[in-house]
Design an enzyme around this catalytic site. Structure first.
Site, PDB file in Angstrom:
ATOM      1  N   ARG A 142      -1.322  -9.674 -11.842  1.00  0.00           N
ATOM      2  CA  ARG A 142      -0.072  -8.899 -11.776  1.00  0.00           C
ATOM      3  C   ARG A 142       1.122  -9.695 -12.306  1.00  0.00           C
ATOM      4  O   ARG A 142       1.290 -10.857 -12.000  1.00  0.00           O
ATOM      5  CB  ARG A 142       0.179  -8.511 -10.322  1.00  0.00           C
ATOM      6  CG  ARG A 142       1.590  -7.985 -10.064  1.00  0.00           C
ATOM      7  CD  ARG A 142       1.671  -7.195  -8.793  1.00  0.00           C
ATOM      8  NE  ARG A 142       1.509  -7.970  -7.593  1.00  0.00           N
ATOM      9  CZ  ARG A 142       1.508  -7.441  -6.360  1.00  0.00           C
ATOM     10  NH1 ARG A 142       1.626  -6.129  -6.206  1.00  0.00           N
ATOM     11  NH2 ARG A 142       1.365  -8.210  -5.314  1.00  0.00           N
TER      12      ARG A 142
ATOM     13  N   LYS B 203       0.540   0.534  -4.720  1.00  0.00           N
ATOM     14  CA  LYS B 203       1.677   1.191  -4.062  1.00  0.00           C
ATOM     15  C   LYS B 203       2.937   1.133  -4.929  1.00  0.00           C
ATOM     16  O   LYS B 203       3.597   2.138  -5.149  1.00  0.00           O
ATOM     17  CB  LYS B 203       1.965   0.530  -2.693  1.00  0.00           C
ATOM     18  CG  LYS B 203       0.756   0.531  -1.749  1.00  0.00           C
ATOM     19  CD  LYS B 203       1.072  -0.126  -0.419  1.00  0.00           C
ATOM     20  CE  LYS B 203       1.397  -1.615  -0.508  1.00  0.00           C
ATOM     21  NZ  LYS B 203       0.257  -2.471  -0.916  1.00  0.00           N
TER      22      LYS B 203
ATOM     23  N   ARG C 115      -3.369 -12.183   3.140  1.00  0.00           N
ATOM     24  CA  ARG C 115      -2.696 -10.877   3.159  1.00  0.00           C
ATOM     25  C   ARG C 115      -3.686  -9.759   3.458  1.00  0.00           C
ATOM     26  O   ARG C 115      -3.361  -8.804   4.166  1.00  0.00           O
ATOM     27  CB  ARG C 115      -1.980 -10.648   1.829  1.00  0.00           C
ATOM     28  CG  ARG C 115      -0.677 -11.470   1.753  1.00  0.00           C
ATOM     29  CD  ARG C 115      -0.250 -11.789   0.328  1.00  0.00           C
ATOM     30  NE  ARG C 115       0.078 -10.648  -0.467  1.00  0.00           N
ATOM     31  CZ  ARG C 115       0.172 -10.671  -1.800  1.00  0.00           C
ATOM     32  NH1 ARG C 115      -0.063 -11.798  -2.470  1.00  0.00           N
ATOM     33  NH2 ARG C 115       0.493  -9.590  -2.458  1.00  0.00           N
TER      34      ARG C 115
ATOM     35  N   ARG D  34       4.646 -13.498  -8.982  1.00  0.00           N
ATOM     36  CA  ARG D  34       5.044 -13.829  -7.620  1.00  0.00           C
ATOM     37  C   ARG D  34       4.328 -15.078  -7.133  1.00  0.00           C
ATOM     38  O   ARG D  34       3.128 -15.234  -7.372  1.00  0.00           O
ATOM     39  CB  ARG D  34       4.714 -12.658  -6.683  1.00  0.00           C
ATOM     40  CG  ARG D  34       5.730 -11.532  -6.787  1.00  0.00           C
ATOM     41  CD  ARG D  34       5.289 -10.266  -6.121  1.00  0.00           C
ATOM     42  NE  ARG D  34       4.669 -10.452  -4.813  1.00  0.00           N
ATOM     43  CZ  ARG D  34       4.229  -9.454  -4.061  1.00  0.00           C
ATOM     44  NH1 ARG D  34       4.348  -8.202  -4.483  1.00  0.00           N
ATOM     45  NH2 ARG D  34       3.678  -9.698  -2.905  1.00  0.00           N
TER      46      ARG D  34
ATOM     47  N   ARG E 289       3.867  -1.785   8.475  1.00  0.00           N
ATOM     48  CA  ARG E 289       2.681  -2.630   8.370  1.00  0.00           C
ATOM     49  C   ARG E 289       2.102  -2.988   9.733  1.00  0.00           C
ATOM     50  O   ARG E 289       1.086  -3.674   9.795  1.00  0.00           O
ATOM     51  CB  ARG E 289       3.062  -3.931   7.664  1.00  0.00           C
ATOM     52  CG  ARG E 289       2.700  -3.993   6.178  1.00  0.00           C
ATOM     53  CD  ARG E 289       3.214  -5.325   5.674  1.00  0.00           C
ATOM     54  NE  ARG E 289       2.602  -5.838   4.498  1.00  0.00           N
ATOM     55  CZ  ARG E 289       3.044  -5.670   3.250  1.00  0.00           C
ATOM     56  NH1 ARG E 289       4.062  -4.903   3.002  1.00  0.00           N
ATOM     57  NH2 ARG E 289       2.442  -6.267   2.247  1.00  0.00           N
TER      58      ARG E 289
HETATM   59  P1  ADP Z   1       2.072  -6.248  -1.737  1.00  0.00           P
HETATM   60  O1  ADP Z   1       2.747  -5.558  -2.890  1.00  0.00           O
HETATM   61  O2  ADP Z   1       1.104  -7.262  -2.185  1.00  0.00           O
HETATM   62  O3  ADP Z   1       1.524  -5.272  -0.752  1.00  0.00           O
HETATM   63  P2  ADP Z   1       4.682  -6.804  -0.588  1.00  0.00           P
HETATM   64  O4  ADP Z   1       5.563  -7.021  -1.757  1.00  0.00           O
HETATM   65  O5  ADP Z   1       4.736  -5.468   0.067  1.00  0.00           O
HETATM   66  O6  ADP Z   1       3.176  -7.136  -0.998  1.00  0.00           O
HETATM   67  O7  ADP Z   1       4.950  -7.899   0.517  1.00  0.00           O
HETATM   68  C1  ADP Z   1       4.989  -9.277   0.195  1.00  0.00           C
HETATM   69  C2  ADP Z   1       5.155 -10.067   1.475  1.00  0.00           C
HETATM   70  O8  ADP Z   1       6.397  -9.716   2.112  1.00  0.00           O
HETATM   71  C3  ADP Z   1       4.101  -9.822   2.544  1.00  0.00           C
HETATM   72  O9  ADP Z   1       2.953 -10.623   2.366  1.00  0.00           O
HETATM   73  C4  ADP Z   1       4.858 -10.181   3.823  1.00  0.00           C
HETATM   74  O10 ADP Z   1       4.979 -11.581   3.986  1.00  0.00           O
HETATM   75  C5  ADP Z   1       6.266  -9.651   3.520  1.00  0.00           C
HETATM   76  N1  ADP Z   1       6.433  -8.244   3.939  1.00  0.00           N
HETATM   77  C6  ADP Z   1       6.690  -7.182   3.130  1.00  0.00           C
HETATM   78  N2  ADP Z   1       6.792  -6.040   3.842  1.00  0.00           N
HETATM   79  C7  ADP Z   1       6.594  -6.392   5.142  1.00  0.00           C
HETATM   80  C8  ADP Z   1       6.549  -5.665   6.361  1.00  0.00           C
HETATM   81  N3  ADP Z   1       6.730  -4.322   6.393  1.00  0.00           N
HETATM   82  N4  ADP Z   1       6.319  -6.353   7.512  1.00  0.00           N
HETATM   83  C9  ADP Z   1       6.150  -7.696   7.500  1.00  0.00           C
HETATM   84  N5  ADP Z   1       6.150  -8.431   6.387  1.00  0.00           N
HETATM   85  C10 ADP Z   1       6.378  -7.796   5.206  1.00  0.00           C
HETATM   86  P1  ADP Z   2       0.822  -3.032  -4.516  1.00  0.00           P
HETATM   87  O1  ADP Z   2       2.270  -2.611  -4.647  1.00  0.00           O
HETATM   88  O2  ADP Z   2       0.019  -2.068  -3.691  1.00  0.00           O
HETATM   89  O3  ADP Z   2       0.644  -4.439  -4.070  1.00  0.00           O
HETATM   90  P2  ADP Z   2       0.813  -2.890  -7.464  1.00  0.00           P
HETATM   91  O4  ADP Z   2       1.300  -1.495  -7.718  1.00  0.00           O
HETATM   92  O5  ADP Z   2       1.760  -3.992  -7.681  1.00  0.00           O
HETATM   93  O6  ADP Z   2       0.165  -2.952  -5.965  1.00  0.00           O
HETATM   94  O7  ADP Z   2      -0.507  -3.103  -8.333  1.00  0.00           O
HETATM   95  C1  ADP Z   2      -1.159  -4.374  -8.369  1.00  0.00           C
HETATM   96  C2  ADP Z   2      -1.584  -4.682  -9.812  1.00  0.00           C
HETATM   97  O8  ADP Z   2      -2.640  -3.785 -10.192  1.00  0.00           O
HETATM   98  C3  ADP Z   2      -0.472  -4.486 -10.836  1.00  0.00           C
HETATM   99  O9  ADP Z   2      -0.590  -5.501 -11.811  1.00  0.00           O
HETATM  100  C4  ADP Z   2      -0.743  -3.107 -11.433  1.00  0.00           C
HETATM  101  O10 ADP Z   2      -0.341  -3.040 -12.811  1.00  0.00           O
HETATM  102  C5  ADP Z   2      -2.254  -2.977 -11.300  1.00  0.00           C
HETATM  103  N1  ADP Z   2      -2.674  -1.607 -10.971  1.00  0.00           N
HETATM  104  C6  ADP Z   2      -2.040  -0.714 -10.173  1.00  0.00           C
HETATM  105  N2  ADP Z   2      -2.739   0.439 -10.075  1.00  0.00           N
HETATM  106  C7  ADP Z   2      -3.862   0.259 -10.811  1.00  0.00           C
HETATM  107  C8  ADP Z   2      -5.006   1.099 -11.115  1.00  0.00           C
HETATM  108  N3  ADP Z   2      -5.118   2.336 -10.622  1.00  0.00           N
HETATM  109  N4  ADP Z   2      -5.962   0.570 -11.918  1.00  0.00           N
HETATM  110  C9  ADP Z   2      -5.852  -0.690 -12.419  1.00  0.00           C
HETATM  111  N5  ADP Z   2      -4.806  -1.523 -12.174  1.00  0.00           N
HETATM  112  C10 ADP Z   2      -3.820  -1.054 -11.386  1.00  0.00           C
END
Ligand code: ADP
Ligand code: ADP
Ligand code: ZN
Length: 215
Positions: free
Chosen positions: A126, A13, A171, A160, A87
């Site tokens: 990551r 994302k 998660r 992170r 979410r």
């Molecule tokens: P990821 O990139 O792995 O999807 P995020 O950066 O979006 O993770 O979120 C990291 C953490 O922040 C989540 O595990 C949760 O604890 C909190 N968080 C983020 N967005 C939300 C949301 N919309 N509702 C509740 N908790 C959230």
């Molecule tokens: P999210 O925001 O959904 O948690 P990220 O965009 O941070 O996910 O992506 C998670 C990890 O996977 C990052 O280290 C990113 O560089 C890698 N990544 C993202 N998209 C791809 C893909 N299509 N193929 C391989 N690795 C990816």
């Protein structure tokens, strides 16, 4: 144009949101980034969110929806990319209200579909630039020049605290239990487009761009 990028942790994302910002002048609204900034700044919201985030659980609906409302009021350029929000069902309802109050609509919900096995590897590898936040991966997206950010040239990176295997499992459980169930409601409104998130990063971007070009 306002869109939601929906998918489990590590689906890509944030990576795709950054590309849409660069290509289309849209603005990424990541509740995860907003919460991490609040934790870093030591605000009341940050103090409440810190341990919840470290455990991989969800921060309260009221907190994240308030953050989104405040951010929407600052303007969203060529459109908002909701990344990591909504979410839960309550957040999805809140978003409808926040948009309606601003006479805005939701145009697409892009579901990034990824094999669960791949997610742990993505999350654990990551890292981001400590200066500009650009995202990288140990295996899938290394900086072009070793230890140097492609975007800003900085040499320090960070990981992170919640990007460890144990927290990722929590998660993913949260995603399955609370987030995936909001998809049918959006499907009923004809908003959902599914993209193969296992393709390489550029292909995923192209697939999303093709969907947005339908508008
Ligand atoms: P990821 O990139 O792995 O999807 P995020 O950066 O979006 O993770 O979120 C990291 C953490 O922040 C989540 O595990 C949760 O604890 C909190 N968080 C983020 N967005 C939300 C949301 N919309 N509702 C509740 N908790 C959230
Ligand atoms: P999210 O925001 O959904 O948690 P990220 O965009 O941070 O996910 O992506 C998670 C990890 O996977 C990052 O280290 C990113 O560089 C890698 N990544 C993202 N998209 C791809 C893909 N299509 N193929 C391989 N690795 C990816
Ligand atoms: Zn950088």
């Amino acid at each position: 144009m306002n869109i939601i990028l929906l998918g489990p942790p590590g689906a890509g994302k944030g990576t795709q949101a950054a590309r849409l910002e660069a290509d289309r002048g849209m603005v990424q609204l990541s509740t995860g980034d907003m919460l991490r900034a609040a934790v870093k700044a030591g605000t009341p919201v940050g103090l409440q969110a810190k341990s919840v985030m470290e455990a991989g659980e969800l921060v309260s609906d009221a907190i994240v929806s308030a953050l989104i409302g405040e951010r929407l009021d600052q303007g969203t350029g060529n459109g908002a990319i909701f990344d990591g929000y909504p979410r839960t069902a309550a957040q999805a309802d809140a978003l409808d209200k926040l948009l309606a109050e601003r006479e805005a609509t939701l145009d697409f919900v892009i579901e990034l579909a990824v094999d669960e096995d791949a997610l742990v590897e993505r999350i654990v590898g990551r890292f981001t630039c400590a200066n500009c936040g650009a995202g990288y991966h140990d295996k899938f997206k290394q900086p072009k020049v070793a230890d140097t950010c492609d975007v800003c040239g900085h040499h320090e990176f960070k990981r992170r605290p919640d990007d460890n295997e144990e927290t990722v499992r929590t998660r993913m459980t949260e995603y399955r239990a609370k987030t995936a169930p909001i998809l049918p409601g959006y499907e009923a409104r004809g908003l959902v487009y599914r993209v193969d998130g296992m393709a390489d990063i550029a292909h995923v971007t192209q697939a999303i761009e093709d969907i947005l070009d339908r508008k």
